[in-house]
Design a protein around this motif. Sequence first.
Motif, PDB file in Angstrom:
ATOM      1  N   LEU A 142     -32.430 -35.952 -46.145  1.00  0.00           N
ATOM      2  CA  LEU A 142     -31.302 -35.389 -45.134  1.00  0.00           C
ATOM      3  C   LEU A 142     -29.921 -35.934 -45.276  1.00  0.00           C
ATOM      4  O   LEU A 142     -29.949 -37.172 -45.463  1.00  0.00           O
ATOM      5  CB  LEU A 142     -31.728 -35.300 -43.748  1.00  0.00           C
ATOM      6  N   ARG A 143     -28.750 -34.978 -45.639  1.00  0.00           N
ATOM      7  CA  ARG A 143     -27.325 -35.387 -45.602  1.00  0.00           C
ATOM      8  C   ARG A 143     -26.782 -35.366 -44.359  1.00  0.00           C
ATOM      9  O   ARG A 143     -27.133 -34.102 -43.638  1.00  0.00           O
ATOM     10  CB  ARG A 143     -26.771 -35.028 -46.708  1.00  0.00           C
ATOM     11  N   GLY A 144     -26.283 -36.238 -43.453  1.00  0.00           N
ATOM     12  CA  GLY A 144     -25.787 -35.815 -42.187  1.00  0.00           C
ATOM     13  C   GLY A 144     -26.687 -36.404 -41.279  1.00  0.00           C
ATOM     14  O   GLY A 144     -27.492 -37.116 -41.410  1.00  0.00           O
ATOM     15  N   THR A 145     -26.737 -35.630 -40.015  1.00  0.00           N
ATOM     16  CA  THR A 145     -27.550 -35.972 -38.879  1.00  0.00           C
ATOM     17  C   THR A 145     -27.954 -34.609 -38.149  1.00  0.00           C
ATOM     18  O   THR A 145     -27.361 -33.627 -37.999  1.00  0.00           O
ATOM     19  CB  THR A 145     -26.661 -36.679 -37.706  1.00  0.00           C
ATOM     20  N   LEU A 146     -29.200 -34.648 -37.901  1.00  0.00           N
ATOM     21  CA  LEU A 146     -29.913 -33.552 -37.291  1.00  0.00           C
ATOM     22  C   LEU A 146     -30.135 -34.132 -35.857  1.00  0.00           C
ATOM     23  O   LEU A 146     -31.017 -34.938 -35.488  1.00  0.00           O
ATOM     24  CB  LEU A 146     -31.475 -32.997 -37.738  1.00  0.00           C
ATOM     25  N   LEU A 147     -29.875 -33.345 -34.639  1.00  0.00           N
ATOM     26  CA  LEU A 147     -30.305 -33.428 -33.496  1.00  0.00           C
ATOM     27  C   LEU A 147     -31.087 -32.455 -32.923  1.00  0.00           C
ATOM     28  O   LEU A 147     -30.618 -31.259 -32.768  1.00  0.00           O
ATOM     29  CB  LEU A 147     -29.097 -33.575 -32.448  1.00  0.00           C
ATOM     30  N   ALA A 148     -32.307 -32.421 -32.628  1.00  0.00           N
ATOM     31  CA  ALA A 148     -33.247 -31.445 -32.201  1.00  0.00           C
ATOM     32  C   ALA A 148     -33.780 -31.694 -30.887  1.00  0.00           C
ATOM     33  O   ALA A 148     -34.377 -32.722 -30.675  1.00  0.00           O
ATOM     34  CB  ALA A 148     -34.667 -31.580 -33.163  1.00  0.00           C
ATOM     35  N   ILE A 149     -33.598 -30.774 -30.007  1.00  0.00           N
ATOM     36  CA  ILE A 149     -33.679 -30.653 -28.660  1.00  0.00           C
ATOM     37  C   ILE A 149     -34.689 -29.520 -28.512  1.00  0.00           C
ATOM     38  O   ILE A 149     -34.052 -28.534 -28.012  1.00  0.00           O
ATOM     39  CB  ILE A 149     -32.490 -30.551 -27.702  1.00  0.00           C
TER      40      ILE A 149
ATOM     41  N   VAL B 157     -37.498 -20.498 -38.177  1.00  0.00           N
ATOM     42  CA  VAL B 157     -37.577 -21.793 -39.183  1.00  0.00           C
ATOM     43  C   VAL B 157     -36.676 -21.498 -40.796  1.00  0.00           C
ATOM     44  O   VAL B 157     -36.144 -22.252 -41.125  1.00  0.00           O
ATOM     45  CB  VAL B 157     -39.129 -22.078 -39.648  1.00  0.00           C
ATOM     46  N   SER B 158     -37.008 -20.296 -41.273  1.00  0.00           N
ATOM     47  CA  SER B 158     -36.555 -20.333 -42.520  1.00  0.00           C
ATOM     48  C   SER B 158     -34.689 -20.047 -42.430  1.00  0.00           C
ATOM     49  O   SER B 158     -34.256 -20.556 -43.255  1.00  0.00           O
ATOM     50  CB  SER B 158     -37.027 -19.048 -43.349  1.00  0.00           C
ATOM     51  N   GLY B 159     -34.325 -19.390 -41.408  1.00  0.00           N
ATOM     52  CA  GLY B 159     -32.913 -19.303 -41.044  1.00  0.00           C
ATOM     53  C   GLY B 159     -32.336 -20.765 -40.867  1.00  0.00           C
ATOM     54  O   GLY B 159     -31.165 -20.838 -41.497  1.00  0.00           O
ATOM     55  N   ILE B 160     -33.057 -21.514 -40.177  1.00  0.00           N
ATOM     56  CA  ILE B 160     -32.439 -23.175 -39.878  1.00  0.00           C
ATOM     57  C   ILE B 160     -32.477 -23.648 -41.310  1.00  0.00           C
ATOM     58  O   ILE B 160     -31.252 -24.320 -41.507  1.00  0.00           O
ATOM     59  CB  ILE B 160     -33.356 -23.823 -38.806  1.00  0.00           C
ATOM     60  N   LEU B 161     -33.366 -23.848 -42.114  1.00  0.00           N
ATOM     61  CA  LEU B 161     -33.573 -24.413 -43.175  1.00  0.00           C
ATOM     62  C   LEU B 161     -32.222 -23.760 -44.148  1.00  0.00           C
ATOM     63  O   LEU B 161     -31.669 -24.439 -44.950  1.00  0.00           O
ATOM     64  CB  LEU B 161     -34.661 -24.504 -43.786  1.00  0.00           C
TER      65      LEU B 161
ATOM     66  N   THR C  18     -26.815 -24.502 -46.693  1.00  0.00           N
ATOM     67  CA  THR C  18     -25.557 -23.822 -47.060  1.00  0.00           C
ATOM     68  C   THR C  18     -24.508 -25.004 -46.398  1.00  0.00           C
ATOM     69  O   THR C  18     -23.531 -25.102 -46.999  1.00  0.00           O
ATOM     70  CB  THR C  18     -25.418 -22.790 -45.918  1.00  0.00           C
ATOM     71  N   LEU C  19     -24.931 -25.895 -45.355  1.00  0.00           N
ATOM     72  CA  LEU C  19     -23.817 -27.022 -44.958  1.00  0.00           C
ATOM     73  C   LEU C  19     -24.071 -28.133 -45.922  1.00  0.00           C
ATOM     74  O   LEU C  19     -23.609 -29.093 -45.569  1.00  0.00           O
ATOM     75  CB  LEU C  19     -24.492 -27.368 -43.552  1.00  0.00           C
ATOM     76  N   GLY C  20     -24.892 -28.236 -46.857  1.00  0.00           N
ATOM     77  CA  GLY C  20     -25.243 -29.179 -47.864  1.00  0.00           C
ATOM     78  C   GLY C  20     -26.047 -30.296 -47.133  1.00  0.00           C
ATOM     79  O   GLY C  20     -25.992 -31.421 -47.675  1.00  0.00           O
ATOM     80  N   MET C  21     -26.860 -30.181 -46.109  1.00  0.00           N
ATOM     81  CA  MET C  21     -27.712 -31.049 -45.536  1.00  0.00           C
ATOM     82  C   MET C  21     -28.928 -31.220 -46.413  1.00  0.00           C
ATOM     83  O   MET C  21     -29.559 -32.349 -46.238  1.00  0.00           O
ATOM     84  CB  MET C  21     -27.971 -30.754 -44.053  1.00  0.00           C
ATOM     85  N   ILE C  22     -29.415 -30.317 -46.885  1.00  0.00           N
ATOM     86  CA  ILE C  22     -30.726 -30.350 -47.632  1.00  0.00           C
ATOM     87  C   ILE C  22     -30.561 -29.615 -48.865  1.00  0.00           C
ATOM     88  O   ILE C  22     -29.950 -28.958 -49.214  1.00  0.00           O
ATOM     89  CB  ILE C  22     -31.939 -29.770 -47.010  1.00  0.00           C
ATOM     90  N   GLY C  23     -31.529 -29.881 -50.016  1.00  0.00           N
ATOM     91  CA  GLY C  23     -31.442 -29.330 -51.095  1.00  0.00           C
ATOM     92  C   GLY C  23     -32.329 -27.847 -50.886  1.00  0.00           C
ATOM     93  O   GLY C  23     -32.612 -27.496 -49.981  1.00  0.00           O
ATOM     94  N   ALA C  24     -32.352 -27.321 -52.170  1.00  0.00           N
ATOM     95  CA  ALA C  24     -32.660 -25.998 -52.261  1.00  0.00           C
ATOM     96  C   ALA C  24     -34.214 -25.958 -52.321  1.00  0.00           C
ATOM     97  O   ALA C  24     -34.997 -24.929 -51.835  1.00  0.00           O
ATOM     98  CB  ALA C  24     -32.255 -25.233 -53.584  1.00  0.00           C
ATOM     99  N   LYS C  25     -34.899 -26.903 -52.348  1.00  0.00           N
ATOM    100  CA  LYS C  25     -36.323 -27.052 -52.646  1.00  0.00           C
ATOM    101  C   LYS C  25     -36.985 -26.911 -51.423  1.00  0.00           C
ATOM    102  O   LYS C  25     -36.650 -27.703 -50.327  1.00  0.00           O
ATOM    103  CB  LYS C  25     -36.809 -28.458 -53.557  1.00  0.00           C
ATOM    104  N   GLY C  26     -37.903 -25.951 -51.275  1.00  0.00           N
ATOM    105  CA  GLY C  26     -38.894 -25.680 -49.839  1.00  0.00           C
ATOM    106  C   GLY C  26     -37.760 -24.885 -49.160  1.00  0.00           C
ATOM    107  O   GLY C  26     -38.240 -24.624 -47.874  1.00  0.00           O
TER     108      GLY C  26
END
Length: 347
Positions: free
Chosen positions: A80-87, A217-221, A226-234
């Motif tokens: 991950l690039r950046g930070t994810l806050l999951a609530i 799930v797919s939409g969040i990924l 799109t935000l550059g936080m994760i790569g395209a794989k998966g």
Amino acid sequence: MAARAPFSIGEFEIEAGAQRTIDLPVSVLSDHTPVTMSVHVVHGEKPGPTLFISAAIHGDEVIGVEIVRRVLQSKSLSKLRGTLLAIPIVNAFGFMNHSRYLPDRRDLNRSFPGSPKGSLAGRLAHLFETEILDRSDVGIDLHSAAIHRTNLPQIRVSPSGARTSELANAFGAPLVLMSKVREGSLRGVAQKKGVDVLLYEAGEGLRFDEFSVRVGVSGILRVMHTLGMIGAKGVPKSRTTSMQSSHSVWERSPAGGLLRCFVGTGENVSKGQVLGIVSSPFGDFEENVIATHGGLIIGRTNLPIVNEGDGLFHIATIRQNISAETKIENIAAELEDSVMADEDEII
């Protein structure tokens, strides 16, 4: 290159490359049981945006909890690039009691920005704003229809900017609906702070539905990619564009009685079409429910027992002349083919 600084939240610090679940104190119940808002922080080694994903602001809207759980299991988060806050559970009071509301009967999503000395709802809203919203660049807030109703998976956004629309289309839900923000909502206070928030609506209160979960799930990924936080794989690719709407109406019951529905969510309907029939329990009268607008059924009641004036069918006007059923079938097929649709299927 210098190491990325730790992420601070509450009284905690999470080092770059680490993840941790932290508990932010909310209140103490009357029996002295402490209540917290739990946040799972994934703080990437490399810099990037901060994204929050929230669910169960309305305690009975549980589908988002499952969506967050699956996102956190994604292997894409390992780099991950950046930070994810999951609530996953914002309103723990309502979640434990299968209720939309807090114990004071207030709606948390009408209580923002809240106050540290206000009602219980106001205090929880203030905590979320100061600890989550103020640390975020983008947010995705997960909802479902209220109990006894169901919603077609859809993203709701306010007409506030190009980036919000870009992220909404990247999400890849069947529908993107432009809707005004409501006073006291999380989306409203976020807009004032310049934080882009997507509102995902799907499924029914107190119920899971596999299609809605997979779309979420797919939409969040996709948004994270799109935000550059994760790569395209998966990340499931979306080859079907979202339908667009800027107007929707509720068709209401013309009388009290028993409802027989002729249409379901995801169906195109025409103006003047009979959507259902409301009948007396004795069978001495029947009244048709007529579509006053043509469009796409994006929500409907699941209860056959209705009162006069109840909202029965939610119809969105679609800009394009297309087959909604075909669009939704294509999205379902894409999700079936993705690597996400394996051991997680809900029976």
